[in-house]
Design a protein around this motif. Structure first.
Motif, PDB file in Angstrom:
ATOM      1  N   SER A 195      16.184 144.418 -26.078  1.00  0.00           N
ATOM      2  CA  SER A 195      16.072 145.767 -26.433  1.00  0.00           C
ATOM      3  C   SER A 195      17.286 146.737 -26.236  1.00  0.00           C
ATOM      4  O   SER A 195      17.626 147.558 -27.246  1.00  0.00           O
ATOM      5  CB  SER A 195      14.522 146.545 -25.642  1.00  0.00           C
ATOM      6  OG  SER A 195      14.552 147.723 -25.909  1.00  0.00           O
ATOM      7  N   GLU A 196      17.894 146.762 -25.118  1.00  0.00           N
ATOM      8  CA  GLU A 196      18.896 147.602 -24.836  1.00  0.00           C
ATOM      9  C   GLU A 196      20.137 147.073 -25.719  1.00  0.00           C
ATOM     10  O   GLU A 196      21.098 147.987 -25.953  1.00  0.00           O
ATOM     11  CB  GLU A 196      19.602 147.409 -23.424  1.00  0.00           C
ATOM     12  CG  GLU A 196      18.674 147.845 -22.450  1.00  0.00           C
ATOM     13  CD  GLU A 196      18.851 147.724 -21.059  1.00  0.00           C
ATOM     14  OE1 GLU A 196      19.630 146.889 -20.775  1.00  0.00           O
ATOM     15  OE2 GLU A 196      17.938 148.151 -20.082  1.00  0.00           O
TER      16      GLU A 196
ATOM     17  N   GLY B 240      19.508 146.573 -28.979  1.00  0.00           N
ATOM     18  CA  GLY B 240      19.231 146.908 -30.352  1.00  0.00           C
ATOM     19  C   GLY B 240      18.244 146.047 -30.975  1.00  0.00           C
ATOM     20  O   GLY B 240      18.134 146.163 -32.284  1.00  0.00           O
ATOM     21  N   CYS B 241      17.888 144.969 -30.469  1.00  0.00           N
ATOM     22  CA  CYS B 241      17.140 143.941 -31.053  1.00  0.00           C
ATOM     23  C   CYS B 241      15.932 144.661 -31.453  1.00  0.00           C
ATOM     24  O   CYS B 241      15.135 144.985 -30.673  1.00  0.00           O
ATOM     25  CB  CYS B 241      16.978 142.784 -29.949  1.00  0.00           C
ATOM     26  SG  CYS B 241      16.040 141.261 -30.679  1.00  0.00           S
ATOM     27  N   PRO B 242      15.580 144.170 -32.674  1.00  0.00           N
ATOM     28  CA  PRO B 242      14.053 144.722 -33.091  1.00  0.00           C
ATOM     29  C   PRO B 242      12.885 143.799 -33.094  1.00  0.00           C
ATOM     30  O   PRO B 242      11.832 144.010 -33.108  1.00  0.00           O
ATOM     31  CB  PRO B 242      14.641 144.731 -34.574  1.00  0.00           C
ATOM     32  CG  PRO B 242      15.205 143.929 -35.029  1.00  0.00           C
ATOM     33  CD  PRO B 242      16.335 143.852 -33.927  1.00  0.00           C
TER      34      PRO B 242
END
Length: 150
Positions: free
Chosen positions: A95-96, A98-100
């Motif tokens: 998540s950090e 930027g993984c969606p």
């Protein structure tokens, strides 16, 4: 929970040999560790108890989707939340970055790991998983996303 270090190698190989006893060919533990470390993305984590590796998880992220691989928990340490903590750690890390979305694959016959992933919020998606071994790769069981229940 911390990043894998070279000193963990023997512990991880032993754990994977125990948890994934039927892995062969392209999923050889030592070769898999070497390939992941050569990528150098820092997405290989271990859970440690009393200076011994009791769990592992590998993640991948290519800027489009994240992947989870090689979730393994020592059978004597299961049902203590280690698997869930490893997955949560990877999800936070991805998540950090930027993984969606995070994907993973499990063997269809491994119902206990499917139950585990459903319990922590993963859904079964209608997909056909396809793969191709590259030239020179030893054929083994089709277990690209080795897994064990926590």
């Amino acid at each position: 929970m911390r990043r894998y270090e070279p000193a963990d190698r023997d512990y991880v190989i032993s754990l994977w040999d125990d948890v994934f006893p039927d892995s062969t060919g392209h999923n050889d533990a030592a070769a898999s560790i070497d390939r992941k470390c050569n990528v150098g993305d820092g997405l290989f984590f271990v859970a440690e108890k009393n200076a011994t590796v009791v769990g592992t998880i590998i993640a991948g992220y290519d800027g489009h989707r994240g992947w989870i691989y090689s979730l393994a928990v020592d059978p004597t340490q299961r049902r203590k939340g280690i698997g869930s903590m490893l997955v949560q750690h990877v999800e936070q890390t991805l998540s950090e970055l930027g993984c969606p979305k995070v994907n993973l694959q499990v063997r269809s016959q491994n119902s206990s790991i499917v139950t585990f992933y459903h319990a922590i919020g993963y859904d079964t998606e209608e997909r056909i998983s396809m793969g191709k071994l590259m030239a020179g790769t030893q054929r083994g069981e089709p277990d690209d996303a080795r897994e064990s229940p926590s």
